[in-house]
Design a protein around this motif. Structure first.
Motif, PDB file in Angstrom:
ATOM      1  N   UNK A  73       7.769  -3.766   2.098  1.00 27.18           N
ATOM      2  CA  UNK A  73       8.294  -2.220   2.276  1.00 27.18           C
ATOM      3  C   UNK A  73       8.230  -1.967   3.737  1.00 27.18           C
ATOM      4  N   UNK A  74       9.377  -1.284   3.958  1.00 27.60           N
ATOM      5  CA  UNK A  74       9.762  -0.686   5.290  1.00 27.60           C
ATOM      6  C   UNK A  74       9.933   0.711   5.427  1.00 27.60           C
ATOM      7  N   UNK A  75       9.528   1.284   6.428  1.00 25.48           N
ATOM      8  CA  UNK A  75       9.627   2.686   6.703  1.00 25.48           C
ATOM      9  C   UNK A  75      10.108   2.980   8.155  1.00 25.48           C
ATOM     10  N   UNK A  76      10.903   3.874   8.234  1.00 26.17           N
ATOM     11  CA  UNK A  76      11.339   4.563   9.370  1.00 26.17           C
ATOM     12  C   UNK A  76      11.165   6.203   9.305  1.00 26.17           C
ATOM     13  N   UNK A  77      11.685   6.853  10.356  1.00 24.32           N
ATOM     14  CA  UNK A  77      11.652   8.300  10.298  1.00 24.32           C
ATOM     15  C   UNK A  77      12.078   8.974   9.225  1.00 24.32           C
ATOM     16  N   UNK A  78      13.069   8.357   8.666  1.00 24.37           N
ATOM     17  CA  UNK A  78      14.061   9.000   7.521  1.00 24.37           C
ATOM     18  C   UNK A  78      14.133   8.599   6.297  1.00 24.37           C
ATOM     19  N   UNK A  79      13.296   7.101   5.890  1.00 23.89           N
ATOM     20  CA  UNK A  79      13.264   6.416   4.809  1.00 23.89           C
ATOM     21  C   UNK A  79      12.236   5.705   4.300  1.00 23.89           C
ATOM     22  N   UNK A  80      11.807   5.455   3.164  1.00 19.98           N
ATOM     23  CA  UNK A  80      10.903   4.364   2.842  1.00 19.98           C
ATOM     24  C   UNK A  80      11.482   3.657   1.761  1.00 19.98           C
ATOM     25  N   UNK A  81      11.497   2.209   1.841  1.00 15.86           N
ATOM     26  CA  UNK A  81      12.336   1.330   0.753  1.00 15.86           C
ATOM     27  C   UNK A  81      11.300   0.094   0.523  1.00 15.86           C
ATOM     28  N   UNK A  82      11.366  -0.221  -0.645  1.00 16.24           N
ATOM     29  CA  UNK A  82      10.558  -1.381  -1.065  1.00 16.24           C
ATOM     30  C   UNK A  82      11.519  -2.409  -1.752  1.00 16.24           C
ATOM     31  N   UNK A  83      10.977  -3.690  -1.673  1.00 16.12           N
ATOM     32  CA  UNK A  83      12.000  -4.651  -2.259  1.00 16.12           C
ATOM     33  C   UNK A  83      10.917  -5.769  -2.585  1.00 16.12           C
ATOM     34  N   UNK A  84      11.204  -6.158  -3.853  1.00 20.22           N
ATOM     35  CA  UNK A  84      10.330  -6.874  -4.719  1.00 20.22           C
ATOM     36  C   UNK A  84      10.442  -8.558  -4.246  1.00 20.22           C
ATOM     37  N   UNK A  85       9.417  -9.085  -4.375  1.00 19.92           N
ATOM     38  CA  UNK A  85       9.675 -10.704  -3.869  1.00 19.92           C
ATOM     39  C   UNK A  85       8.805 -11.482  -4.394  1.00 19.92           C
ATOM     40  N   UNK A  86       8.704 -12.878  -4.381  1.00 16.24           N
ATOM     41  CA  UNK A  86       7.649 -13.746  -4.902  1.00 16.24           C
ATOM     42  C   UNK A  86       6.520 -14.168  -3.737  1.00 16.24           C
ATOM     43  N   UNK A 114      -1.506  -6.713  20.814  1.00 12.33           N
ATOM     44  CA  UNK A 114      -1.675  -6.284  19.576  1.00 12.33           C
ATOM     45  C   UNK A 114      -1.528  -4.874  19.039  1.00 12.33           C
ATOM     46  N   UNK A 115      -1.200  -4.417  17.972  1.00  9.95           N
ATOM     47  CA  UNK A 115      -1.129  -2.995  17.352  1.00  9.95           C
ATOM     48  C   UNK A 115      -2.149  -2.912  16.657  1.00  9.95           C
ATOM     49  N   UNK A 116      -2.491  -1.559  16.105  1.00 10.54           N
ATOM     50  CA  UNK A 116      -3.613  -1.369  15.178  1.00 10.54           C
ATOM     51  C   UNK A 116      -3.364  -1.821  13.739  1.00 10.54           C
ATOM     52  N   UNK A 117      -4.246  -2.675  13.557  1.00  9.80           N
ATOM     53  CA  UNK A 117      -3.960  -3.320  11.900  1.00  9.80           C
ATOM     54  C   UNK A 117      -3.745  -2.215  11.181  1.00  9.80           C
ATOM     55  N   UNK A 118      -2.940  -2.799  10.095  1.00  9.97           N
ATOM     56  CA  UNK A 118      -2.313  -2.028   9.134  1.00  9.97           C
ATOM     57  C   UNK A 118      -2.852  -2.479   7.800  1.00  9.97           C
ATOM     58  N   UNK A 119      -4.078  -1.919   7.269  1.00 15.29           N
ATOM     59  CA  UNK A 119      -4.565  -2.281   6.130  1.00 15.29           C
ATOM     60  C   UNK A 119      -4.518  -1.324   4.887  1.00 15.29           C
ATOM     61  N   UNK A 120      -3.543  -0.290   5.175  1.00 11.27           N
ATOM     62  CA  UNK A 120      -3.227   0.751   4.172  1.00 11.27           C
ATOM     63  C   UNK A 120      -2.466   0.329   3.150  1.00 11.27           C
ATOM     64  N   UNK A 121      -2.916   0.769   1.941  1.00 13.84           N
ATOM     65  CA  UNK A 121      -2.059   0.317   0.821  1.00 13.84           C
ATOM     66  C   UNK A 121      -0.403   0.625   1.000  1.00 13.84           C
ATOM     67  N   UNK A 122       0.445  -0.201  -0.044  1.00  9.11           N
ATOM     68  CA  UNK A 122       1.784   0.373  -0.116  1.00  9.11           C
ATOM     69  C   UNK A 122       1.895   1.952  -0.325  1.00  9.11           C
ATOM     70  N   UNK A 123       2.861   2.501   0.522  1.00 11.57           N
ATOM     71  CA  UNK A 123       3.124   3.840   0.030  1.00 11.57           C
ATOM     72  C   UNK A 123       3.888   4.062  -1.396  1.00 11.57           C
ATOM     73  N   UNK A 124       3.435   5.054  -2.062  1.00 13.60           N
ATOM     74  CA  UNK A 124       4.302   5.350  -3.142  1.00 13.60           C
ATOM     75  C   UNK A 124       5.341   6.147  -2.886  1.00 13.60           C
ATOM     76  N   UNK A 125       6.324   6.141  -3.750  1.00 21.83           N
ATOM     77  CA  UNK A 125       6.442   5.500  -4.709  1.00 21.83           C
ATOM     78  C   UNK A 125       7.042   3.888  -4.703  1.00 21.83           C
ATOM     79  N   UNK A 126       6.446   2.947  -5.200  1.00 18.77           N
ATOM     80  CA  UNK A 126       6.940   1.535  -5.016  1.00 18.77           C
ATOM     81  C   UNK A 126       7.749   1.164  -6.115  1.00 18.77           C
ATOM     82  N   UNK A 127       9.146   1.443  -5.568  1.00 16.61           N
ATOM     83  CA  UNK A 127      10.230   1.057  -6.579  1.00 16.61           C
ATOM     84  C   UNK A 127      11.291   0.370  -5.844  1.00 16.61           C
TER      85      UNK A 127
END
Length: 182
Positions: A31-44, A68-81
């Motif tokens: 899952x990738x997010x920037x200031x304008x959009x959020x996208x998810x791509x399925x994988x194995x 290092x940057x702050x650890x990111x342990x948050x769940x995927x953002x919804x919607x996950x499509x």
């Protein structure tokens, strides 16, 4: 004739691997997010693991500083499509931009006898969609850490055969087919 769909992220705020579902039935996503959009791509799962391993190799090869940057342990953002299932992947160091470049092309089967090499160019008609993301070495280090955690969080391996154990156990070939639960 349709132009290739390109999902481009030049400065993502977040790039993570995550899952949906319970161990043994998990679906993996990048899952990738920037200031304008959020996208998810399925994988194995194997693709996620391979990306983390390649990321680690690149960081070692370029001798990237260990900030290092702050650890990111948050769940995927919804919607996950998922935009598309991941196919051919490429991860390399872009020295001009001093960032890693990830490219993931949609999983496809050859169309009308067209060679796979002919579908790689952006100008090719009906070429499969592609994700392109540039990200920093700091983001890459966190990507590796999180991905390795997510991959390892699956089902526990059997201590005898190494196969994954479901909640109900599994038929262990090393125990002559007896069900193991530990």
């Amino acid at each position: 004739m349709v132009a290739r769909q390109i999902f481009s992220f030049t400065d993502p705020e977040r790039i993570v691997i995550g899952t949906v579902g319970i161990p043994g039935e998990r679906e993996f996503f990048i899952q990738i997010r920037d200031a304008r959009e959020l996208r998810s791509f399925s994988m194995e799962k194997g693709q996620a693991s391979a990306l983390a391993q390649r990321c680690r190799e690149i960081l070692r090869e370029i001798n990237a500083p260990g900030s290092a940057i702050e650890p990111d342990n948050a769940p995927l953002e919804v919607p996950v499509e998922s935009e598309f299932p991941s196919g051919v992947m490429s991860l390399l160091w872009d020295s001009e931009k001093a960032r890693l470049l990830l490219e993931i092309q949609s999983a496809i089967s050859p169309i009308d006898g067209t060679a796979a090499e002919d579908l790689l160019g952006d100008e090719a008609d009906n070429a499969p969609p592609i994700l392109r993301a540039h990200f920093t070495t700091e983001q890459a280090r966190e990507f590796v850490r999180r991905t390795e955690e997510v991959v390892a969080a699956g089902r526990a391996p059997c201590m005898f055969c190494g196969g994954p154990i479901d909640l109900s156990g599994h038929l262990c070939p090393r125990a002559n087919g007896y069900r193991r639960r530990e």
